[in-house]
Design an enzyme around this catalytic site. Sequence first.
Site, PDB file in Angstrom:
ATOM      1  N   GLU A  28     -48.159  88.688  39.728  1.00 19.72           N
ATOM      2  CA  GLU A  28     -47.160  89.018  40.479  1.00 19.72           C
ATOM      3  C   GLU A  28     -46.172  89.504  39.497  1.00 19.72           C
ATOM      4  O   GLU A  28     -45.261  90.309  39.906  1.00 19.72           O
ATOM      5  CB  GLU A  28     -46.756  87.842  41.321  1.00 19.72           C
ATOM      6  CG  GLU A  28     -45.570  88.253  42.305  1.00 19.72           C
ATOM      7  CD  GLU A  28     -46.188  89.270  43.391  1.00 19.72           C
ATOM      8  OE1 GLU A  28     -45.481  90.241  43.423  1.00 19.72           O
ATOM      9  OE2 GLU A  28     -47.323  88.983  44.202  1.00 19.72           O
ATOM     10  N   GLU A  75     -43.829  97.809  38.664  1.00 19.69           N
ATOM     11  CA  GLU A  75     -42.930  98.632  39.774  1.00 19.69           C
ATOM     12  C   GLU A  75     -41.704  98.942  39.237  1.00 19.69           C
ATOM     13  O   GLU A  75     -41.004 100.016  39.500  1.00 19.69           O
ATOM     14  CB  GLU A  75     -42.724  97.730  41.111  1.00 19.69           C
ATOM     15  CG  GLU A  75     -44.086  97.550  41.809  1.00 19.69           C
ATOM     16  CD  GLU A  75     -44.008  96.790  43.023  1.00 19.69           C
ATOM     17  OE1 GLU A  75     -43.199  96.235  43.270  1.00 19.69           O
ATOM     18  OE2 GLU A  75     -44.764  96.753  43.770  1.00 19.69           O
TER      19      GLU A  75
END
Length: 123
Positions: A67, A74
């Site tokens: 994560e 991102e």
Amino acid sequence: MSDKRKGSLFGFSHAWDGLKAVVRTELNFRIHLIAALGVISAGFVFRLTVLKWIMVLFAIGLVLVAEMLNTAVEKMIDYLKPEIHPQAKAIKDLAAGAVLVSALIAVAVGLFVFLPELMKLFK
């Protein structure tokens, strides 16, 4: 003073800042943390063996690291390519897919570890 001259504690402070930032800004990471706390609590309730604890903790770590790496990818893509681009989407999708794979592995580990414990309750 440059970052390198401040020593290893300075690097640790950057890592700590990154961890605080992901907890503060990423809902999915907080959801994974809550799930991890639930699983850890269940581990204490069921008095897991050392081997099962190792499996559970590695699965939790895998998901949390995936994560965080997804978040880093991102943010980097958003910085390098702020406009919509098919390659940027593909990169983000791959990183998100890595999180999904890690979560599925964690679920499999959880089933392997906790199903036998739950079945003992109903015998």
